[in-house]
Design a protein around this motif. Structure first.
Motif, short mmCIF file in Angstrom:
data_model
loop_
_atom_site.label_atom_id
_atom_site.label_comp_id
_atom_site.label_asym_id
_atom_site.label_seq_id
_atom_site.Cartn_x
_atom_site.Cartn_y
_atom_site.Cartn_z
N GLY A 123 27.27 -2.43 -6.05
CA GLY A 123 26.49 -3.65 -5.83
C GLY A 123 25.56 -3.95 -7.00
N LEU A 124 25.04 -2.89 -7.62
CA LEU A 124 24.19 -3.07 -8.80
C LEU A 124 24.99 -3.70 -9.94
N ALA A 125 26.21 -3.22 -10.14
CA ALA A 125 27.06 -3.79 -11.18
C ALA A 125 27.34 -5.26 -10.89
N GLU A 126 27.58 -5.57 -9.64
CA GLU A 126 27.82 -6.97 -9.25
C GLU A 126 26.55 -7.80 -9.47
N HIS A 127 25.39 -7.23 -9.15
CA HIS A 127 24.11 -7.93 -9.30
C HIS A 127 23.85 -8.34 -10.75
N ILE A 128 24.17 -7.45 -11.68
CA ILE A 128 23.91 -7.79 -13.08
C ILE A 128 25.03 -8.63 -13.70
N GLY A 129 26.12 -8.85 -12.94
CA GLY A 129 27.17 -9.75 -13.39
C GLY A 129 28.16 -9.15 -14.35
N THR A 130 28.33 -7.84 -14.32
CA THR A 130 29.31 -7.22 -15.21
C THR A 130 30.69 -7.21 -14.56
N ASP A 131 31.71 -7.25 -15.38
CA ASP A 131 33.08 -7.13 -14.88
C ASP A 131 33.46 -5.67 -14.68
N PHE A 132 32.64 -4.77 -15.21
CA PHE A 132 32.89 -3.33 -15.09
C PHE A 132 32.65 -2.90 -13.65
N VAL A 133 33.61 -2.18 -13.09
CA VAL A 133 33.46 -1.65 -11.73
C VAL A 133 33.17 -0.16 -11.82
N PRO A 134 31.99 0.27 -11.38
CA PRO A 134 31.67 1.70 -11.45
C PRO A 134 32.72 2.55 -10.74
N ALA A 135 33.04 3.69 -11.33
CA ALA A 135 34.05 4.59 -10.77
C ALA A 135 33.46 5.54 -9.73
N LEU A 146 14.60 5.62 -18.48
CA LEU A 146 15.68 4.86 -17.84
C LEU A 146 16.14 3.76 -18.77
N GLU A 147 17.23 3.15 -18.43
CA GLU A 147 17.77 2.02 -19.18
C GLU A 147 17.87 0.83 -18.24
N VAL A 148 17.66 -0.36 -18.78
CA VAL A 148 17.78 -1.58 -18.00
C VAL A 148 18.72 -2.51 -18.75
N ASP A 149 19.73 -3.01 -18.07
CA ASP A 149 20.63 -3.99 -18.68
C ASP A 149 19.82 -5.21 -19.09
N GLU A 150 20.08 -5.72 -20.29
CA GLU A 150 19.33 -6.87 -20.82
C GLU A 150 19.40 -8.08 -19.90
N THR A 151 20.48 -8.21 -19.13
CA THR A 151 20.62 -9.36 -18.24
C THR A 151 19.82 -9.21 -16.96
N ASN A 152 19.33 -8.00 -16.68
CA ASN A 152 18.60 -7.73 -15.43
C ASN A 152 17.11 -7.96 -15.66
N GLY A 156 14.78 -9.28 -13.81
CA GLY A 156 13.89 -8.87 -12.72
C GLY A 156 13.54 -7.39 -12.79
N ALA A 157 14.52 -6.56 -13.11
CA ALA A 157 14.26 -5.12 -13.24
C ALA A 157 13.33 -4.86 -14.42
N GLY A 158 13.53 -5.57 -15.51
CA GLY A 158 12.64 -5.42 -16.66
C GLY A 158 11.20 -5.74 -16.30
N ARG A 159 11.00 -6.81 -15.54
CA ARG A 159 9.64 -7.18 -15.10
C ARG A 159 9.06 -6.12 -14.17
N PHE A 160 9.89 -5.61 -13.26
CA PHE A 160 9.47 -4.57 -12.31
C PHE A 160 8.94 -3.35 -13.06
N TYR A 161 9.71 -2.86 -14.02
CA TYR A 161 9.29 -1.67 -14.76
C TYR A 161 8.07 -1.95 -15.64
N ALA A 162 7.99 -3.13 -16.21
CA ALA A 162 6.83 -3.49 -17.02
C ALA A 162 5.56 -3.49 -16.17
N ARG A 163 5.65 -4.02 -14.94
CA ARG A 163 4.49 -4.03 -14.03
C ARG A 163 4.02 -2.61 -13.73
N LEU A 164 4.94 -1.66 -13.72
CA LEU A 164 4.60 -0.27 -13.42
C LEU A 164 4.06 0.48 -14.64
#
Length: 157
Positions: free
Chosen positions: A22-34, A115-121, A123-131
């Motif tokens: 679901g995370l992969a789908e949320h960030i809009g990648t075509d990659f399907v986690p194995a 941690l790493e945050v996908d550049e397209t995510n 909202g996650a970048g803002r979340f971690y910055a707030r913390l």
């Protein structure tokens, strides 16, 4: 319902693997986690998973690994994935998951989180910055994927 953030039970591994997809789908990648429940269960000695349980329904998960920084001379928590179902966002579930994971790793000597945050995510970048997380623009992720890894391992020195 009351929210409980706790370690994942083995029978919840498939649901957690679904959240990673679901995370992969949320960030809009075509990659399907194995990741599958079976693979997650088999990695139990390597990865620590905490889940957010809302009255028997899993609404989020944080998957973490112990890492070691030679620059800091200290162990730390590496967050592999943190995901909260869209309908559960805005309730501090992500914060609770991250804090629970951090406490578990602090008990094992961890003194930082990486941690790493996908550049397209965004909202996650803002979340971690707030913390208080800082983005290390000078760091660049390099990956030797499985096929190239096997070639590398089998190569001559």
């Amino acid at each position: 319902m009351s929210l409980a953030v706790r370690p994942m039970h083995a029978d919840e591994a498939e649901a957690v693997a679904g959240m990673v997809r679901g995370l992969a789908e949320h960030i809009g990648t075509d990659f399907v986690p194995a990741l599958t429940g079976g693979k997650l269960r088999s990695a139990a000695g390597l990865i620590d998973v905490v889940v957010a349980d809302d009255g028997g329904r899993l609404i989020g998960a944080c998957l973490g690994l112990m890492t070691f920084s030679t620059w800091r001379g200290a162990p730390g928590l590496y967050v592999v994935d943190l995901f909260v179902l869209p309908e559960a966002r805005g309730r501090n579930v992500g914060l609770d998951l991250l804090r629970c994971s951090a406490r578990r790793f602090a008990g094992r000597g961890a003194s930082f989180i990486k941690l790493e945050v996908d550049e397209t995510n965004v909202g996650a970048g803002r979340f971690y910055a707030r913390l208080g997380f800082s983005k290390k623009a000078e760091d660049r992720l390099h990956i030797l994927e499985q096929d190239k890894f096997m070639e590398f391992v089998g190569g001559q020195s």
